[in-house]
Scaffold this motif. Structure first.
Motif, PDB file in Angstrom:
ATOM      1  N   SER A  84      42.387  40.423  24.462  1.00 55.02           N
ATOM      2  CA  SER A  84      43.187  41.634  24.289  1.00 55.02           C
ATOM      3  C   SER A  84      43.124  42.527  25.519  1.00 55.02           C
ATOM      4  O   SER A  84      44.146  43.070  25.956  1.00 55.02           O
ATOM      5  N   VAL A  85      41.936  42.672  26.088  1.00 57.29           N
ATOM      6  CA  VAL A  85      41.801  43.496  27.292  1.00 57.29           C
ATOM      7  C   VAL A  85      42.557  42.870  28.455  1.00 57.29           C
ATOM      8  O   VAL A  85      43.285  43.560  29.186  1.00 57.29           O
ATOM      9  N   LEU A  86      42.411  41.573  28.628  1.00 56.74           N
ATOM     10  CA  LEU A  86      43.129  40.899  29.709  1.00 56.74           C
ATOM     11  C   LEU A  86      44.638  40.953  29.501  1.00 56.74           C
ATOM     12  O   LEU A  86      45.407  41.108  30.456  1.00 56.74           O
ATOM     13  N   PHE A  87      45.079  40.857  28.257  1.00 57.35           N
ATOM     14  CA  PHE A  87      46.504  40.982  27.945  1.00 57.35           C
ATOM     15  C   PHE A  87      47.019  42.360  28.353  1.00 57.35           C
ATOM     16  O   PHE A  87      48.088  42.481  28.947  1.00 57.35           O
ATOM     17  N   ALA A  88      46.243  43.395  28.043  1.00 54.83           N
ATOM     18  CA  ALA A  88      46.652  44.756  28.405  1.00 54.83           C
ATOM     19  C   ALA A  88      46.686  44.940  29.918  1.00 54.83           C
ATOM     20  O   ALA A  88      47.615  45.571  30.453  1.00 54.83           O
ATOM     21  N   VAL A  89      45.711  44.382  30.623  1.00 55.37           N
ATOM     22  CA  VAL A  89      45.676  44.505  32.083  1.00 55.37           C
ATOM     23  C   VAL A  89      46.873  43.793  32.713  1.00 55.37           C
ATOM     24  O   VAL A  89      47.529  44.324  33.623  1.00 55.37           O
ATOM     25  N   VAL A  90      47.175  42.610  32.232  1.00 55.72           N
ATOM     26  CA  VAL A  90      48.315  41.860  32.767  1.00 55.72           C
ATOM     27  C   VAL A  90      49.621  42.578  32.451  1.00 55.72           C
ATOM     28  O   VAL A  90      50.523  42.635  33.289  1.00 55.72           O
ATOM     29  N   THR A  91      49.730  43.166  31.266  1.00 54.08           N
ATOM     30  CA  THR A  91      50.928  43.919  30.911  1.00 54.08           C
ATOM     31  C   THR A  91      51.114  45.113  31.854  1.00 54.08           C
ATOM     32  O   THR A  91      52.232  45.378  32.313  1.00 54.08           O
ATOM     33  N   MET A  92      50.037  45.820  32.141  1.00 56.17           N
ATOM     34  CA  MET A  92      50.134  46.941  33.079  1.00 56.17           C
ATOM     35  C   MET A  92      50.500  46.451  34.485  1.00 56.17           C
ATOM     36  O   MET A  92      51.297  47.095  35.180  1.00 56.17           O
ATOM     37  N   ALA A  93      49.953  45.318  34.904  1.00 57.45           N
ATOM     38  CA  ALA A  93      50.279  44.780  36.223  1.00 57.45           C
ATOM     39  C   ALA A  93      51.746  44.380  36.310  1.00 57.45           C
ATOM     40  O   ALA A  93      52.390  44.608  37.341  1.00 57.45           O
ATOM     41  N   ILE A  94      52.284  43.828  35.249  1.00 56.76           N
ATOM     42  CA  ILE A  94      53.704  43.469  35.231  1.00 56.76           C
ATOM     43  C   ILE A  94      54.557  44.710  35.380  1.00 56.76           C
ATOM     44  O   ILE A  94      55.557  44.732  36.112  1.00 56.76           O
ATOM     45  N   ASN A  95      54.191  45.784  34.686  1.00 56.52           N
ATOM     46  CA  ASN A  95      54.966  47.020  34.757  1.00 56.52           C
ATOM     47  C   ASN A  95      54.841  47.681  36.115  1.00 56.52           C
ATOM     48  O   ASN A  95      55.795  48.339  36.579  1.00 56.52           O
ATOM     49  N   ILE A  96      53.715  47.559  36.782  1.00 56.03           N
ATOM     50  CA  ILE A  96      53.550  48.142  38.112  1.00 56.03           C
ATOM     51  C   ILE A  96      54.373  47.370  39.140  1.00 56.03           C
ATOM     52  O   ILE A  96      54.979  47.971  40.038  1.00 56.03           O
ATOM     53  N   ILE A  97      54.420  46.049  38.998  1.00 56.91           N
ATOM     54  CA  ILE A  97      55.155  45.227  39.952  1.00 56.91           C
ATOM     55  C   ILE A  97      56.663  45.460  39.843  1.00 56.91           C
ATOM     56  O   ILE A  97      57.376  45.453  40.852  1.00 56.91           O
ATOM     57  N   LYS A  98      57.152  45.684  38.642  1.00 49.97           N
ATOM     58  CA  LYS A  98      58.601  45.907  38.483  1.00 49.97           C
ATOM     59  C   LYS A  98      58.948  47.123  39.222  1.00 49.97           C
ATOM     60  O   LYS A  98      59.563  47.715  39.740  1.00 49.97           O
TER      61      LYS A  98
END
Length: 76
Positions: free
Chosen positions: A62-76
């Motif tokens: 769950s923590v890794l999922f949240a981190v990856v989700t935030m990284a996706i939003n930062i890259i966009k």
């Protein structure tokens, strides 16, 4: 880079779903009240360790999922 993050997000989401579905139900309290089970010491503690492992996998995924989700939003 974004495709890699999306693939990681899919993997973590599948790990979360599987680890949650593999966890035993906590709703068997009434069944034990009506007909208590005769579990051995080893069986009771073995279940607790597997529950702990599944809980840790769920939290870490769950923590890794949240981190990856935030990284996706930062890259966009």
């Amino acid at each position: 880079m974004q495709k890699l993050l999306v693939a990681m997000q899919i993997i973590f989401s599948i790990a979360i779903i599987v680890s949650i579905l593999m966890q035993p139900s906590k709703a068997d309290g009434f069944n034990n009240f009506a007909a208590p089970s005769q579990d051995t010491f080893y069986a009771r503690h073995n279940v607790r360790t597997s529950e702990k492992v599944l809980a840790r996998i769920t939290v870490i995924s769950s923590v890794l999922f949240a981190v990856v989700t935030m990284a996706i939003n930062i890259i966009k």
